[in-house]
Design a protein around this motif. Structure first.
Motif, PDB file in Angstrom:
ATOM      1  N   VAL A   1     -19.318 -14.148 -28.850  1.00  0.00           N
ATOM      2  CA  VAL A   1     -19.533 -13.343 -30.221  1.00  0.00           C
ATOM      3  C   VAL A   1     -20.879 -13.044 -30.373  1.00  0.00           C
ATOM      4  O   VAL A   1     -21.477 -11.897 -30.723  1.00  0.00           O
ATOM      5  CB  VAL A   1     -18.702 -13.415 -31.339  1.00  0.00           C
ATOM      6  N   VAL A   2     -21.703 -14.221 -30.301  1.00  0.00           N
ATOM      7  CA  VAL A   2     -23.213 -14.136 -30.598  1.00  0.00           C
ATOM      8  C   VAL A   2     -23.821 -13.423 -29.421  1.00  0.00           C
ATOM      9  O   VAL A   2     -24.762 -12.646 -29.804  1.00  0.00           O
ATOM     10  CB  VAL A   2     -23.681 -15.483 -30.978  1.00  0.00           C
ATOM     11  N   ILE A   3     -23.241 -13.659 -28.336  1.00  0.00           N
ATOM     12  CA  ILE A   3     -23.975 -12.714 -26.957  1.00  0.00           C
ATOM     13  C   ILE A   3     -23.757 -11.220 -27.258  1.00  0.00           C
ATOM     14  O   ILE A   3     -24.413 -10.638 -27.025  1.00  0.00           O
ATOM     15  CB  ILE A   3     -23.200 -13.442 -25.853  1.00  0.00           C
TER      16      ILE A   3
ATOM     17  N   LEU B   1      -3.451  -7.920 -24.084  1.00  0.00           N
ATOM     18  CA  LEU B   1      -2.315  -7.798 -24.831  1.00  0.00           C
ATOM     19  C   LEU B   1      -2.200  -8.428 -26.293  1.00  0.00           C
ATOM     20  O   LEU B   1      -1.882  -7.937 -27.022  1.00  0.00           O
ATOM     21  CB  LEU B   1      -1.215  -8.565 -23.730  1.00  0.00           C
ATOM     22  N   GLY B   2      -2.963  -9.886 -26.128  1.00  0.00           N
ATOM     23  CA  GLY B   2      -3.166 -10.450 -27.232  1.00  0.00           C
ATOM     24  C   GLY B   2      -3.933  -9.676 -28.354  1.00  0.00           C
ATOM     25  O   GLY B   2      -3.760  -9.585 -29.561  1.00  0.00           O
ATOM     26  N   CYS B   3      -4.985  -9.147 -27.838  1.00  0.00           N
ATOM     27  CA  CYS B   3      -5.746  -8.259 -28.686  1.00  0.00           C
ATOM     28  C   CYS B   3      -5.246  -7.129 -29.428  1.00  0.00           C
ATOM     29  O   CYS B   3      -5.248  -6.733 -30.738  1.00  0.00           O
ATOM     30  CB  CYS B   3      -7.132  -7.872 -27.868  1.00  0.00           C
TER      31      CYS B   3
ATOM     32  N   ILE C   1      -1.698 -16.001 -42.336  1.00  0.00           N
ATOM     33  CA  ILE C   1      -0.665 -15.332 -41.390  1.00  0.00           C
ATOM     34  C   ILE C   1      -1.266 -15.619 -40.091  1.00  0.00           C
ATOM     35  O   ILE C   1      -0.648 -15.969 -39.081  1.00  0.00           O
ATOM     36  CB  ILE C   1      -0.483 -13.781 -41.842  1.00  0.00           C
ATOM     37  N   TYR C   2      -2.591 -15.126 -39.897  1.00  0.00           N
ATOM     38  CA  TYR C   2      -3.375 -15.240 -38.648  1.00  0.00           C
ATOM     39  C   TYR C   2      -3.303 -16.768 -38.163  1.00  0.00           C
ATOM     40  O   TYR C   2      -3.092 -17.207 -37.006  1.00  0.00           O
ATOM     41  CB  TYR C   2      -4.717 -14.938 -38.692  1.00  0.00           C
ATOM     42  N   GLY C   3      -3.716 -17.664 -38.935  1.00  0.00           N
ATOM     43  CA  GLY C   3      -3.624 -19.051 -38.596  1.00  0.00           C
ATOM     44  C   GLY C   3      -2.153 -19.366 -38.332  1.00  0.00           C
ATOM     45  O   GLY C   3      -1.940 -20.437 -37.327  1.00  0.00           O
TER      46      GLY C   3
ATOM     47  N   VAL D   1     -13.315 -17.035 -33.492  1.00  0.00           N
ATOM     48  CA  VAL D   1     -12.219 -17.580 -33.720  1.00  0.00           C
ATOM     49  C   VAL D   1     -10.975 -16.384 -33.412  1.00  0.00           C
ATOM     50  O   VAL D   1     -10.230 -16.530 -32.800  1.00  0.00           O
ATOM     51  CB  VAL D   1     -11.893 -18.202 -34.999  1.00  0.00           C
ATOM     52  N   PHE D   2     -11.332 -15.312 -34.127  1.00  0.00           N
ATOM     53  CA  PHE D   2     -10.535 -14.047 -33.603  1.00  0.00           C
ATOM     54  C   PHE D   2     -10.319 -13.831 -31.975  1.00  0.00           C
ATOM     55  O   PHE D   2      -9.227 -13.933 -31.557  1.00  0.00           O
ATOM     56  CB  PHE D   2     -10.847 -12.919 -34.134  1.00  0.00           C
ATOM     57  N   VAL D   3     -11.457 -13.906 -31.559  1.00  0.00           N
ATOM     58  CA  VAL D   3     -11.644 -13.736 -29.975  1.00  0.00           C
ATOM     59  C   VAL D   3     -10.664 -14.623 -29.353  1.00  0.00           C
ATOM     60  O   VAL D   3      -9.993 -14.309 -28.450  1.00  0.00           O
ATOM     61  CB  VAL D   3     -12.881 -13.643 -29.681  1.00  0.00           C
ATOM     62  N   LEU D   4     -10.863 -15.844 -29.643  1.00  0.00           N
ATOM     63  CA  LEU D   4     -10.049 -17.013 -29.242  1.00  0.00           C
ATOM     64  C   LEU D   4      -8.738 -16.772 -29.364  1.00  0.00           C
ATOM     65  O   LEU D   4      -8.179 -17.228 -28.387  1.00  0.00           O
ATOM     66  CB  LEU D   4     -10.809 -18.161 -29.831  1.00  0.00           C
TER      67      LEU D   4
END
Lengths: 289, 325
Positions: free
Chosen positions: B56-58, B262-264, B287-289, B243-246
């Motif tokens: 994400v920093v990239i 699909l996950g995204c 809920i995300y966790g 963390v979201f991307v992961l």
């Protein structure tokens, strides 16, 4: 100038104390269970919020609140071991991802229970141990230093002198061989997780009146702890303690003489350099990852 | 012919999609399209077996550099977006020297450290990065017309079409890369590194190549986002976003090309549309966790494994056959 140096040195000793409590717990968990607990900073936060709830809101005596907080966070550790790390034992990335999920849950529970804003905690004691006019150590900080010395010595005694400690170290070295000797890996994992979490909890509880308690405080704690365990050598308890001291001095001095963000950059760069030059850490020998 | 029809219907659906949505949902759609590119580029990196925490920093590097090129040097926006992507890729090549001395867990932590250092540099140096508040007033994409359609970039719909076209093109390139001999070598670098090395494959070079390509596309995603939002700041690229991307990648699964996408999509729809409409704003991370934990516990191969199961049942009628991953 000498006084400033002495005062900064004292501040660094205080920082080293709570950092080493957190980092040693993280190393213990990693050593015995082979998982990187990303939620460790949030366990620290949970300890701090236990003090907010018990001491600041319900007026329980401070040290009782700290003890309850420590036990509570230890139980959270047991919960993590049972619900997350044990079922995911064979999935190397799984434990890490699950701990990130747990981190988010703890964080939003803190937000929902206490709000996003910083908590105000009445000071436990205003006393200061004075060395000279300008050099002093607040007693509240002294508590943290004493706690670190006491708990880490107790842990050292436990690991090196008791049968349970031997079992713990054996299963950290070679889980299969340890299991063949009749050591219950599940039992040692549970103990390691409880101790590791409780150490983070007590660090959070004791420092709660001294820092700004908020739901996102775990972030900087976990970053610091990662730096320390990498520099110290993953899996090495002595390395973690020595690296905590080294890091605390560097960070505190850079913060005092320049600024905090620069200190973070210096810390992270140190870690990167260690990773490049000697990935096993300055004090680490055995390498489990 | 049949595939072509499916493609055509899909494209028509993508074009029609924003017209049934509210303004704020259209904006979310723009971010979703950008995130699809981000998470797909992330997957290219995971092909070689490395999980980075700096991706994400990239992406932020792409956003920051594209913003600075337009602001300081007056580069034309579409060109600066490309330059932003190139900058991100070049930085990745540079970072590969220290980072690819590490593997696995060490790479994870090392990439996190490198990312945090970059982020803190943005925060610390007000010139030229704008410090904590970042850079604001970034030039928007200039409006243009393609004959039958007038792009007006104040409208999220226009930006959706613009970004969507770019992302589809990028996905096609990424897909071609994966299916090319180079992509197959990436697989080999992950699963058969000793054998690959013995066959004369330069592991380090291929890992660097994957890292650079993935970073370039992430940088482009960042530039697309920066010129849409108009501001960039260090906090919009912090570890929480990572963390979201992961999560997208893990929940979707990374064994197939479509898994992370699909996950995204599923998690974004759930997150933005369902949870926000239900007013569970504060409980969202919780809920995300929980979803993250549940999916790693009960669906370790991701949503894609469900899709694979469903399609395999149709073709071979052997549902109990284990997925060959």
């Amino acid at each position: 100038m000498v006084e400033l140096l002495a005062q900064t040195g004292l501040n660094a000793v205080y920082a080293a104390s709570y950092i080493s409590l957190v980092a040693v717990g993280l190393v213990l968990i990693f050593g015995v269970m082979g998982v990187v607990n990303f939620a460790h900073g949030e366990l620290f936060m949970a300890g701090a919020y236990a003090v907010v709830a018990l001491y600041a809101d319900m007026h329980v005596p401070f040290f009782v609140a700290v003890a309850i907080g420590m036990a509570f966070v230890g139980l959270l550790g047991l919960l993590m071991e049972w619900a997350l790390f044990r079922p995911l034992k064979d999935n190397p990335l799984g434990g890490l991802v699950a701990s990130i999920g747990f981190l988010m849950i703890l964080q939003s529970l803190a937000v929902m229970g206490f709000g996003v804003r910083m908590e105000h905690i009445p000071p436990v004691t205003q006393e200061v141990v004075r060395f000279t006019d300008k050099v002093g150590l607040p007693v509240a900080r002294l508590y943290v230093i004493v706690a670190a010395v006491v708990f880490l010595s107790a842990l050292w005694y436990f690991l090196k002198r008791t049968r349970f400690g031997w079992a713990l170290r054996a299963s950290a070295q070679d889980p299969e061989a340890a299991a063949l000797q009749g050591i219950s890996i599940t039992q040692t994992a549970r103990i390691a997780m409880f101790i590791g979490a409780a150490l983070a909890g007590v660090a959070g509880a004791l420092t709660a009146p001294l820092v700004s308690v908020n739901p996102h405080m775990g972030h900087s704690v976990i970053v610091t702890a990662f730096i320390v365990i990498i520099v110290g050598g993953v899996g090495s308890l002595e390395g973690a303690i020595l690296a905590s001291i080294a890091y605390a001095f560097v960070h505190t001095f850079v913060t005092t003489f320049w600024d905090g963000v620069l200190a973070d950059i210096v810390g992270l760069s140190l870690m990167l350099i260690v990773l490049i030059v000697k990935p096993t850490g300055l004090f680490g020998s055995a390498d489990r990852a | 012919m049949r595939n072509f029809l499916i493609l055509l219907v899909g494209l028509a659906a993508l074009i029609a999609l924003p017209h049934g949505l509210s303004f704020s949902q259209q904006e979310i759609l723009v971010f979703l399209v950008i995130n699809v590119l981000l998470v797909t580029s992330y997957r290219l990196l995971t092909l070689t077996g490395e999980w980075s925490l700096g991706h994400v920093v990239i992406m932020g590097v792409g956003a920051y550099s594209s913003a600075l090129y337009t602001k300081e040097l007056g580069v034309y926006v579409p060109v600066s977006m490309l330059l932003g992507a190139v900058t991100a890729a070049l930085l990745a090549v540079l970072l590969s020297f220290p980072l690819f001395r590490m593997k696995g867990f060490y790479f994870l932590i090392g990439s996190f450290a490198a990312g945090e250092i970059i982020r803190l540099i943005w925060k610390r140096f007000r010139e030229p990065f704008g410090g904590v508040r970042g850079i604001s007033g970034i030039d928007p994409m200039p409006d243009f017309s393609v004959g039958f359609y007038q792009f007006d970039f104040f409208e999220p719909v226009s930006y959706y079409y613009f970004a969507g076209a770019i992302v589809i093109a990028c996905l096609w390139i990424l897909w071609r890369i994966e299916k090319s001999p180079v992509g197959l070598t990436f697989h080999a670098v992950h699963w058969q590194d000793k054998l690959a090395q013995a066959s004369g494959v330069n592991l380090r070079a291929y890992r660097t190549l994957a890292f650079a390509i993935a970073s370039g596309f992430a940088g482009l995603a960042g530039a697309l986002q920066g010129h849409y939002v108009g501001t960039v700041n260090p906090n919009s690229f912090d570890i929480e976003v990572m963390v979201f991307v992961l999560t997208w990648a893990i929940v979707g699964g990374t064994a197939t090309f479509y898994g992370p996408i699909l996950g995204c999509i599923v998690l974004t729809v759930l997150n933005e549309i369902v949870l926000r409409e239900m007013g569970l704003e504060q409980a969202r991370p919780l809920i995300y966790g929980a979803i993250m934990i549940l999916s790693i516990l009960f669906l370790p191969n991701g949503l894609e494994s469900l899709v694979q199961k469903a399609t395999r049942r149709k073709t071979t009628a052997k549902p109990e056959e284990k997925a060959a991953t």
